[in-house]
Design a protein around this motif. Sequence first.
Motif, PDB file in Angstrom:
ATOM      1  N   VAL A 184      32.464 -35.596  10.392  1.00  0.00           N
ATOM      2  CA  VAL A 184      32.072 -37.001  10.506  1.00  0.00           C
ATOM      3  C   VAL A 184      32.434 -37.537  11.886  1.00  0.00           C
ATOM      4  CG1 VAL A 184      32.486 -39.341   9.642  1.00  0.00           C
ATOM      5  CG2 VAL A 184      32.222 -37.445   8.028  1.00  0.00           C
ATOM      6  N   MET A 185      33.654 -37.263  12.338  1.00  0.00           N
ATOM      7  CA  MET A 185      34.107 -37.773  13.628  1.00  0.00           C
ATOM      8  C   MET A 185      33.295 -37.182  14.776  1.00  0.00           C
ATOM      9  SD  MET A 185      37.944 -37.734  15.286  1.00  0.00           S
ATOM     10  CE  MET A 185      38.066 -35.929  15.254  1.00  0.00           C
ATOM     11  N   TYR A 186      33.035 -35.878  14.742  1.00  0.00           N
ATOM     12  CA  TYR A 186      32.324 -35.243  15.852  1.00  0.00           C
ATOM     13  C   TYR A 186      30.852 -35.658  15.892  1.00  0.00           C
ATOM     14  CZ  TYR A 186      36.517 -32.353  15.808  1.00  0.00           C
ATOM     15  OH  TYR A 186      37.835 -31.914  15.821  1.00  0.00           O
ATOM     16  N   ASP A 198      30.751 -26.901  17.401  1.00  0.00           N
ATOM     17  CA  ASP A 198      30.391 -25.500  17.600  1.00  0.00           C
ATOM     18  C   ASP A 198      31.541 -24.586  17.165  1.00  0.00           C
ATOM     19  OD1 ASP A 198      28.655 -23.414  18.551  1.00  0.00           O
ATOM     20  OD2 ASP A 198      29.972 -23.232  20.294  1.00  0.00           O
ATOM     21  N   ARG A 199      32.762 -24.953  17.535  1.00  0.00           N
ATOM     22  CA  ARG A 199      33.925 -24.160  17.125  1.00  0.00           C
ATOM     23  C   ARG A 199      34.120 -24.220  15.613  1.00  0.00           C
ATOM     24  NH1 ARG A 199      38.215 -26.052  21.881  1.00  0.00           N
ATOM     25  NH2 ARG A 199      37.285 -24.811  23.563  1.00  0.00           N
ATOM     26  N   ARG A 200      33.899 -25.388  15.050  1.00  0.00           N
ATOM     27  CA  ARG A 200      34.045 -25.557  13.602  1.00  0.00           C
ATOM     28  C   ARG A 200      33.041 -24.685  12.855  1.00  0.00           C
ATOM     29  NH1 ARG A 200      31.706 -28.677   9.620  1.00  0.00           N
ATOM     30  NH2 ARG A 200      33.103 -29.467   7.999  1.00  0.00           N
ATOM     31  N   GLN A 201      31.777 -24.685  13.321  1.00  0.00           N
ATOM     32  CA  GLN A 201      30.751 -23.878  12.680  1.00  0.00           C
ATOM     33  C   GLN A 201      31.035 -22.391  12.841  1.00  0.00           C
ATOM     34  OE1 GLN A 201      29.496 -26.320  10.769  1.00  0.00           O
ATOM     35  NE2 GLN A 201      27.424 -25.515  11.058  1.00  0.00           N
ATOM     36  N   ALA A 254      17.650 -32.163  12.409  1.00  0.00           N
ATOM     37  CA  ALA A 254      17.942 -30.788  12.007  1.00  0.00           C
ATOM     38  C   ALA A 254      19.403 -30.434  12.262  1.00  0.00           C
ATOM     39  CB  ALA A 254      17.024 -29.827  12.749  1.00  0.00           C
ATOM     40  N   TYR A 255      19.923 -30.856  13.408  1.00  0.00           N
ATOM     41  CA  TYR A 255      21.301 -30.507  13.766  1.00  0.00           C
ATOM     42  C   TYR A 255      22.303 -31.123  12.793  1.00  0.00           C
ATOM     43  CZ  TYR A 255      25.479 -29.760  16.589  1.00  0.00           C
ATOM     44  OH  TYR A 255      26.721 -29.378  17.026  1.00  0.00           O
ATOM     45  N   PHE A 256      22.171 -32.402  12.522  1.00  0.00           N
ATOM     46  CA  PHE A 256      23.112 -33.069  11.620  1.00  0.00           C
ATOM     47  C   PHE A 256      22.981 -32.562  10.192  1.00  0.00           C
ATOM     48  CE2 PHE A 256      24.503 -37.284  13.816  1.00  0.00           C
ATOM     49  CZ  PHE A 256      24.905 -36.560  14.917  1.00  0.00           C
ATOM     50  N   THR A 257      21.755 -32.323   9.734  1.00  0.00           N
ATOM     51  CA  THR A 257      21.548 -31.855   8.365  1.00  0.00           C
ATOM     52  C   THR A 257      22.216 -30.510   8.128  1.00  0.00           C
ATOM     53  OG1 THR A 257      19.447 -33.043   8.199  1.00  0.00           O
ATOM     54  CG2 THR A 257      19.804 -31.257   6.643  1.00  0.00           C
ATOM     55  N   GLU A 258      22.203 -29.645   9.124  1.00  0.00           N
ATOM     56  CA  GLU A 258      22.769 -28.303   8.980  1.00  0.00           C
ATOM     57  C   GLU A 258      24.293 -28.290   8.975  1.00  0.00           C
ATOM     58  OE1 GLU A 258      20.788 -26.614  12.301  1.00  0.00           O
ATOM     59  OE2 GLU A 258      18.941 -26.171  11.204  1.00  0.00           O
ATOM     60  N   ILE A 259      24.916 -29.426   9.272  1.00  0.00           N
ATOM     61  CA  ILE A 259      26.375 -29.487   9.337  1.00  0.00           C
ATOM     62  C   ILE A 259      26.998 -29.695   7.966  1.00  0.00           C
ATOM     63  CG2 ILE A 259      28.305 -30.905  10.194  1.00  0.00           C
ATOM     64  CD1 ILE A 259      26.609 -31.341  12.737  1.00  0.00           C
ATOM     65  N   LEU A 296      26.366 -33.330  -0.201  1.00  0.00           N
ATOM     66  CA  LEU A 296      27.059 -34.386   0.546  1.00  0.00           C
ATOM     67  C   LEU A 296      26.285 -34.823   1.797  1.00  0.00           C
ATOM     68  CD1 LEU A 296      30.693 -32.927   0.439  1.00  0.00           C
ATOM     69  CD2 LEU A 296      29.783 -34.751  -1.004  1.00  0.00           C
ATOM     70  N   ARG A 297      25.077 -34.344   1.959  1.00  0.00           N
ATOM     71  CA  ARG A 297      24.354 -34.553   3.207  1.00  0.00           C
ATOM     72  C   ARG A 297      24.038 -36.016   3.498  1.00  0.00           C
ATOM     73  NH1 ARG A 297      20.028 -29.595   3.077  1.00  0.00           N
ATOM     74  NH2 ARG A 297      21.385 -28.034   4.057  1.00  0.00           N
ATOM     75  N   TYR A 298      23.538 -36.713   2.509  1.00  0.00           N
ATOM     76  CA  TYR A 298      23.138 -38.103   2.740  1.00  0.00           C
ATOM     77  C   TYR A 298      24.341 -38.911   3.228  1.00  0.00           C
ATOM     78  CZ  TYR A 298      19.884 -42.040   1.900  1.00  0.00           C
ATOM     79  OH  TYR A 298      19.039 -43.107   2.046  1.00  0.00           O
TER      80      TYR A 298
END
Length: 438
Positions: free
Chosen positions: A244-246, A422-425, A358-363, A368-370
């Motif tokens: 959420v923060m990033y 990127d590190r988190r993923q 696309a980027y945010f949805t894939e996170i 919990l996406r919405y």
Amino acid sequence: MMTDSSAKDTPVTPARVSTASMVGTIMEWYDFFLYGFTAALVFGQLFFPSYSAVAGTLASFGTLAVGFIARPLGGVIFGHFGDRIGRKTMLITTLTLMGGATFAIGLLPTYSSIGIWSPILLTLCRFLQGIALGGEWGGAVLMAVEYSPPDRRGFYGSIVQMGATIGLSAATAVLFAASYLLSKETFLAWGWRIPFLLSIVMLVSGLYIRMKVTETPAFRKVQAAGKIVKFPVVEVFQKHPGAVMYTAFIYLGAITVPFYTVWVFLTYYATSVLKLDRSMILLGVFLINVALTLLIVGAGALSDRIGRKKMFATGFLFLAAIAFPMFTIANLGTVAWIWLSMLLMAAPLWVMWGVLPAYFTEIFPEQLRYTGISLGSQIATIVGGLVPLFATAVLPLYGTWPISVLIVAMEVLGIGGLIALDRRQSRANGATAGANAA
């Protein structure tokens, strides 16, 4: 709860869903942007006439900021129910709320008629707009991305994002027409109301189109698996606080700060400080956004090929590089130079806007996406909504350099968020690979 009966005979394809989401989004952004432009041009005089010109503009931008403060609340409310009962129902609700609030602004009496109640009612309408938009964006992009094949998410998600430039262009075009065809006195008297009242047409058409779209396969899958979360916002903050923060950092640097610098503050700066023709500035806003609309889709499609992170990194670096030159160009003092400064900031802004869905949805996980993408993006808007207020306040004392410093700082923050995600993923993918190997 809305049903999907109206859509049973309608073939559902990613293109159809993306287009339907975009049409409703056009109205949402038209309404929200229209307020920003009118706040810069006339609201200070009509709703805060007892102040000086600068103080009236500050007060007007203050009501603009209320909408951004409301947007995280809208993200929580509609994200919660969007993850619990579905994306489609929330999109119908947000569209109705936004359209009603905007139409009401067009009917509001000014300060000369009802005194202090006038700015109070204006602020309330702006608050409702913020609530609606806070819930709209997350649902609209999810409808498109969750219907898309994995290798085309960038493209179909970016179709929805065109609603922003089209809505912005439509708001500008209507304001330009009213400003150009009417005298300044007539525009102030009643001409400014026309764009707000016209929103009722888009509301009806948007509702009709959205009623024909079915719920997304991803949400139906979550329902069938019994994975509906009771309190999505709680689980997001418990399990994904970093995400959420990033995402908020990225949204700040990519969208809110550059957007409200170029389209709201620069409009005010050109017309009120540089004393350039208002109609020509609005024409420039319209032409630039029309010209860049296809850039959004091109960016989304390109992100499917080369990756989202590369495009964000390029956009952040470019915005940081032109933060100071943009005002140097604007201060050359002609309409053409203002248009160029707007174009330089708008191009990277809209490129990153096309890549965001696309980027945010894939996170975030499907259940919990919405909530996740709504919280990250809408929290960022609190700072973004304060940009015109900050810029107008510091301008008489220090000039434009603090505004440029703010832009650079937000781009650095955005790059930091991108690296952290990127590190988190990478850690998450490594953990998944390890579990599969075991």
